[in-house]
Scaffold this motif. Structure first.
Motif, PDB file in Angstrom:
ATOM      1  N   LEU A 238       0.979  -1.223  -0.118  1.00 27.73           N
ATOM      2  CA  LEU A 238       0.003   0.056   0.143  1.00 27.73           C
ATOM      3  C   LEU A 238       0.802   1.377  -0.058  1.00 27.73           C
ATOM      4  O   LEU A 238       0.752   2.307  -0.547  1.00 27.73           O
ATOM      5  CB  LEU A 238      -0.941  -0.038   1.124  1.00 27.73           C
ATOM      6  CG  LEU A 238      -1.902   1.109   1.273  1.00 27.73           C
ATOM      7  CD1 LEU A 238      -2.955   1.197   0.005  1.00 27.73           C
ATOM      8  CD2 LEU A 238      -2.764   0.758   2.487  1.00 27.73           C
ATOM      9  N   GLU A 239       1.960   1.319   0.730  1.00 33.61           N
ATOM     10  CA  GLU A 239       2.895   2.392   0.604  1.00 33.61           C
ATOM     11  C   GLU A 239       3.320   2.572  -0.693  1.00 33.61           C
ATOM     12  O   GLU A 239       3.504   3.734  -1.079  1.00 33.61           O
ATOM     13  CB  GLU A 239       4.217   2.178   1.576  1.00 33.61           C
ATOM     14  CG  GLU A 239       3.740   1.923   3.078  1.00 33.61           C
ATOM     15  CD  GLU A 239       4.891   1.611   3.935  1.00 33.61           C
ATOM     16  OE1 GLU A 239       6.080   2.029   3.521  1.00 33.61           O
ATOM     17  OE2 GLU A 239       4.949   1.100   5.120  1.00 33.61           O
ATOM     18  N   PHE A 240       3.455   1.548  -1.528  1.00 28.05           N
ATOM     19  CA  PHE A 240       4.109   1.532  -2.862  1.00 28.05           C
ATOM     20  C   PHE A 240       3.056   2.249  -3.578  1.00 28.05           C
ATOM     21  O   PHE A 240       3.461   3.337  -4.503  1.00 28.05           O
ATOM     22  CB  PHE A 240       4.307   0.356  -3.432  1.00 28.05           C
ATOM     23  CG  PHE A 240       4.437   0.038  -4.786  1.00 28.05           C
ATOM     24  CD1 PHE A 240       5.687   0.452  -5.632  1.00 28.05           C
ATOM     25  CD2 PHE A 240       3.582  -0.505  -5.526  1.00 28.05           C
ATOM     26  CE1 PHE A 240       5.745   0.494  -7.126  1.00 28.05           C
ATOM     27  CE2 PHE A 240       3.454  -0.745  -7.005  1.00 28.05           C
ATOM     28  CZ  PHE A 240       4.568  -0.364  -7.577  1.00 28.05           C
ATOM     29  N   TRP A 265      -4.424  -1.076 -14.617  1.00 30.49           N
ATOM     30  CA  TRP A 265      -4.164  -1.598 -12.940  1.00 30.49           C
ATOM     31  C   TRP A 265      -3.694  -0.421 -12.308  1.00 30.49           C
ATOM     32  O   TRP A 265      -2.882   0.480 -12.743  1.00 30.49           O
ATOM     33  CB  TRP A 265      -2.898  -2.509 -13.212  1.00 30.49           C
ATOM     34  CG  TRP A 265      -3.109  -3.906 -13.760  1.00 30.49           C
ATOM     35  CD1 TRP A 265      -4.462  -4.423 -13.924  1.00 30.49           C
ATOM     36  CD2 TRP A 265      -2.133  -4.876 -14.155  1.00 30.49           C
ATOM     37  NE1 TRP A 265      -4.290  -5.529 -14.590  1.00 30.49           N
ATOM     38  CE2 TRP A 265      -3.069  -5.872 -14.726  1.00 30.49           C
ATOM     39  CE3 TRP A 265      -0.741  -4.976 -13.839  1.00 30.49           C
ATOM     40  CZ2 TRP A 265      -2.199  -6.972 -15.039  1.00 30.49           C
ATOM     41  CZ3 TRP A 265      -0.275  -6.099 -14.090  1.00 30.49           C
ATOM     42  CH2 TRP A 265      -0.791  -7.178 -14.775  1.00 30.49           C
ATOM     43  N   ASP A 266      -4.280  -0.329 -11.097  1.00 29.08           N
ATOM     44  CA  ASP A 266      -3.796   0.576  -9.839  1.00 29.08           C
ATOM     45  C   ASP A 266      -3.804  -0.077  -8.708  1.00 29.08           C
ATOM     46  O   ASP A 266      -3.504   0.644  -7.630  1.00 29.08           O
ATOM     47  CB  ASP A 266      -4.524   1.692 -10.131  1.00 29.08           C
ATOM     48  CG  ASP A 266      -6.031   1.484  -9.645  1.00 29.08           C
ATOM     49  OD1 ASP A 266      -6.538   0.368  -9.406  1.00 29.08           O
ATOM     50  OD2 ASP A 266      -6.969   2.346  -9.677  1.00 29.08           O
ATOM     51  N   ARG A 267      -3.895  -1.462  -8.314  1.00 33.80           N
ATOM     52  CA  ARG A 267      -3.959  -2.204  -7.247  1.00 33.80           C
ATOM     53  C   ARG A 267      -3.844  -3.471  -7.415  1.00 33.80           C
ATOM     54  O   ARG A 267      -4.181  -4.053  -8.690  1.00 33.80           O
ATOM     55  CB  ARG A 267      -5.182  -1.823  -6.473  1.00 33.80           C
ATOM     56  CG  ARG A 267      -6.530  -2.132  -7.131  1.00 33.80           C
ATOM     57  CD  ARG A 267      -7.454  -1.361  -6.385  1.00 33.80           C
ATOM     58  NE  ARG A 267      -9.035  -1.874  -6.877  1.00 33.80           N
ATOM     59  CZ  ARG A 267      -9.459  -1.193  -8.019  1.00 33.80           C
ATOM     60  NH1 ARG A 267      -8.817  -0.394  -8.793  1.00 33.80           N
ATOM     61  NH2 ARG A 267     -10.558  -1.660  -8.379  1.00 33.80           N
ATOM     62  N   PRO A 268      -3.497  -4.431  -6.274  1.00 34.51           N
ATOM     63  CA  PRO A 268      -3.472  -5.758  -6.691  1.00 34.51           C
ATOM     64  C   PRO A 268      -4.972  -6.341  -7.263  1.00 34.51           C
ATOM     65  O   PRO A 268      -6.360  -5.807  -6.917  1.00 34.51           O
ATOM     66  CB  PRO A 268      -3.189  -6.424  -5.350  1.00 34.51           C
ATOM     67  CG  PRO A 268      -2.249  -5.319  -4.687  1.00 34.51           C
ATOM     68  CD  PRO A 268      -3.077  -4.150  -5.233  1.00 34.51           C
ATOM     69  N   LEU A 269      -5.233  -7.343  -7.686  1.00 37.77           N
ATOM     70  CA  LEU A 269      -6.334  -7.934  -8.226  1.00 37.77           C
ATOM     71  C   LEU A 269      -7.128  -8.341  -6.627  1.00 37.77           C
ATOM     72  O   LEU A 269      -6.502  -8.889  -5.788  1.00 37.77           O
ATOM     73  CB  LEU A 269      -6.230  -9.255  -8.680  1.00 37.77           C
ATOM     74  CG  LEU A 269      -7.352 -10.010  -9.377  1.00 37.77           C
ATOM     75  CD1 LEU A 269      -8.250  -9.082 -10.453  1.00 37.77           C
ATOM     76  CD2 LEU A 269      -6.938 -11.474 -10.016  1.00 37.77           C
ATOM     77  N   PRO A 292       0.248 -11.334   3.771  1.00 36.08           N
ATOM     78  CA  PRO A 292       1.169 -10.929   2.546  1.00 36.08           C
ATOM     79  C   PRO A 292       0.289 -10.356   1.493  1.00 36.08           C
ATOM     80  O   PRO A 292      -0.999 -11.048   1.144  1.00 36.08           O
ATOM     81  CB  PRO A 292       1.714 -12.525   2.294  1.00 36.08           C
ATOM     82  CG  PRO A 292       1.465 -13.327   3.513  1.00 36.08           C
ATOM     83  CD  PRO A 292       0.546 -12.634   4.375  1.00 36.08           C
ATOM     84  N   VAL A 293       0.835  -9.625   0.689  1.00 35.14           N
ATOM     85  CA  VAL A 293       0.082  -9.213  -0.699  1.00 35.14           C
ATOM     86  C   VAL A 293       0.026 -10.555  -1.659  1.00 35.14           C
ATOM     87  O   VAL A 293       1.104 -11.160  -1.467  1.00 35.14           O
ATOM     88  CB  VAL A 293       0.776  -7.903  -1.078  1.00 35.14           C
ATOM     89  CG1 VAL A 293       2.152  -8.353  -1.598  1.00 35.14           C
ATOM     90  CG2 VAL A 293      -0.017  -7.326  -2.291  1.00 35.14           C
ATOM     91  N   CYS A 294      -1.182 -10.421  -2.054  1.00 37.36           N
ATOM     92  CA  CYS A 294      -1.301 -11.646  -3.124  1.00 37.36           C
ATOM     93  C   CYS A 294      -1.951 -11.313  -4.320  1.00 37.36           C
ATOM     94  O   CYS A 294      -2.609  -9.969  -4.292  1.00 37.36           O
ATOM     95  CB  CYS A 294      -1.831 -12.937  -2.628  1.00 37.36           C
ATOM     96  SG  CYS A 294      -3.586 -12.655  -1.665  1.00 37.36           S
ATOM     97  N   HIS A 295      -2.035 -12.164  -5.404  1.00 38.74           N
ATOM     98  CA  HIS A 295      -2.448 -11.814  -6.568  1.00 38.74           C
ATOM     99  C   HIS A 295      -1.884 -10.662  -7.336  1.00 38.74           C
ATOM    100  O   HIS A 295      -2.538  -9.597  -7.556  1.00 38.74           O
ATOM    101  CB  HIS A 295      -4.073 -11.449  -6.577  1.00 38.74           C
ATOM    102  CG  HIS A 295      -4.831 -12.649  -5.947  1.00 38.74           C
ATOM    103  ND1 HIS A 295      -4.786 -13.907  -6.757  1.00 38.74           N
ATOM    104  CD2 HIS A 295      -5.486 -13.037  -4.665  1.00 38.74           C
ATOM    105  CE1 HIS A 295      -5.462 -14.860  -5.883  1.00 38.74           C
ATOM    106  NE2 HIS A 295      -5.731 -14.227  -4.774  1.00 38.74           N
ATOM    107  N   VAL A 296      -0.700 -10.591  -7.215  1.00 38.88           N
ATOM    108  CA  VAL A 296       0.159  -9.562  -7.917  1.00 38.88           C
ATOM    109  C   VAL A 296       1.032 -10.470  -9.088  1.00 38.88           C
ATOM    110  O   VAL A 296       1.506 -11.440  -9.051  1.00 38.88           O
ATOM    111  CB  VAL A 296       1.299  -8.735  -7.082  1.00 38.88           C
ATOM    112  CG1 VAL A 296       0.300  -7.869  -6.166  1.00 38.88           C
ATOM    113  CG2 VAL A 296       2.075  -9.583  -6.142  1.00 38.88           C
TER     114      VAL A 296
END
Length: 428
Positions: A238-240, A265-269, A292-296
């Motif tokens: 989210l910081e990114f 795209w402007d965020r993960p799926l 963990p961030v996922c779906h990237v």
């Protein structure tokens, strides 16, 4: 899953033990696929939301076709196919055995219905178990059945990732299963663990099962590097985003930037537009900054790494670190919730059972690799072009399917799978 037969019984020969174990494993894996489909309606199991997503009932039929086509038809004397026309419908990409229905149109196959596909599974299961009873001590047959079971486990993971995409497309955001995720936990700062400059061996060897693309074991040279001790979190990604990550072309590979522009795209799926919730197999859930961030995609993972002053690890760095740390792929992380868990403990962690981790390694053959002869040779070898390797396993990987040497692979723009980020850095 039930316990395996007791191999310590003195009145059971090793051949009988192997046969009993294989028969039990076959039944357990096949039953698990049906159990995964149990929460779904017949309508759920027919929908296809994009070309990469297959309907659940197609997965159930294709894995059955695999056993019928590669094992029963050539090895069971007098076997008659359940339906000769199913070969065209449920072949995936094995051109050496015939043509197939176009992949993007699998959702148009309203018939056979779910009940007919379940009857197909029961028919093949009965004949396969009979064949094992007659020839289960045949090493070639046992090897093919084992391959078929690991193939089905791959499709069990696809069943869950694909149905997530289907349910997310529904405005009602229905859950695959009811439940809620655990509360947010505090997260320790990311640390980088040193990796040495050395010649290492990677890849599989010995008699244990592996896919052909994991062999042969061979040597690779590692330069001094450091590997992230845990996965990148939602909060860090989210910081990114808030720092303009999706609006800064210099962070992106050329193909990645073109994809961001073309796809918007402007965020993960599965994240919502406000960045405060995400769709999960348990339905819409609050976005947990510690998970963990996922779906990237690979493109997003690479851009994040560049923004963070780091890079993605090579598959040799990943495998060596996990092997040297003595980490075994037991347990499946957040599997009970079908969603990745926050990091716990210290040291190298989250290697298995949360998200598949992108590496910077292209999916190519290992030195000395030879694709198997015949149709089985189409399983992995012909895909060694334009894809990237992912390592580890995800929260929807079936228990017992992950390995340290496992090489998953997807195109760099794919992101509907449970894909995440582990960082690495060079040591100057």
């Amino acid at each position: 899953m039930s316990a395996l037969p007791d191999i310590a019984q003195p009145d059971v020969t090793q051949t009988e033990v192997t046969l009993q174990t294989l028969r039990h494993r076959y039944q357990a894996v096949r039953d698990h696929s049906v159990a995964l489909a149990a929460p779904l309606s017949a309508e759920d199991m027919t929908v296809q939301t994009m070309a990469d997503v297959s309907p659940t009932k197609w997965h159930l039929a294709h894995t059955t076709w695999f056993f019928e086509n590669f094992i029963l038809h050539p090895h069971a004397k007098g076997y008659r196919r359940f339906n000769e026309r199913y070969g065209y419908l449920f072949n995936s990409y094995y051109y050496t055995v015939g043509q197939m229905h176009p992949r993007p149109q699998r959702g148009q196959i309203t018939r056979p219905g779910v009940d007919q596909i379940m009857a197909y599974r029961a028919y093949v299961d009965e004949h396969l178990l009979n064949l094992l009873g007659e020839r289960g001590d045949d090493p070639e047959l046992a090897q093919l059945v084992t391959l078929g079971l690991h193939h089905e486990q791959q499709h069990q993971e696809l069943m869950l990732t694909d149905i997530k995409h289907v349910l997310a497309a529904n405005p009602l955001c229905p859950a695959y299963r009811d439940g809620s995720l655990s509360a947010v936990v505090s997260m320790a700062p990311l640390e980088f663990l040193p990796g040495s400059r050395e010649l290492v061996d990677i890849g599989s060897e010995g008699a244990d099962f592996c896919f052909d693309n994991e062999r042969p074991r061979h040597r690779q040279w590692l330069e001094p590097h450091r590997l992230g001790d845990r996965l990148i979190t939602n909060g860090e990604f989210l910081e990114f985003i808030r720092d303009g990550g999706y609006r800064t072309p210099e962070l992106w590979l050329s193909d990645g930037w073109a994809t961001v522009q073309a796809q918007g795209w402007d965020r993960p799926l599965y994240w919502n537009r406000e960045y405060n919730s995400e769709f999960t197999l348990l339905g819409e859930q609050a976005l947990d900054p510690s998970r963990p961030v996922c779906h990237v995609s690979y493109y997003e993972a690479d851009a994040f790494a560049r923004w963070a002053g780091a890079r993605l690890p090579t598959e040799a760095e990943w495998e060596t670190a996990v092997e040297q740390a003595g980490i075994e792929p037991v347990g499946q992380g957040g599997h009970s919730a079908f969603h990745p868990d926050a990091a716990q403990g210290s040291g190298l962690r989250q290697c298995f059972g949360d998200v598949w981790q992108w590496t910077s390694s292209p999916y190519v053959q290992y030195p000395g690799y030879r694709a198997p002869a015949g149709a089985i040779g189409e399983y992995n070898g012909k895909f060694m072009c334009n894809q990237m390797v992912l390592r580890g396993s995800s929260c929807v990987t079936p228990p017992g399917h992950a390995r340290i040497t496992y090489r998953n692979f997807f195109y760099p723009g794919d992101r509907w799978q449970f894909m995440g980020i582990r960082l690495a850095k060079d040591i100057d």
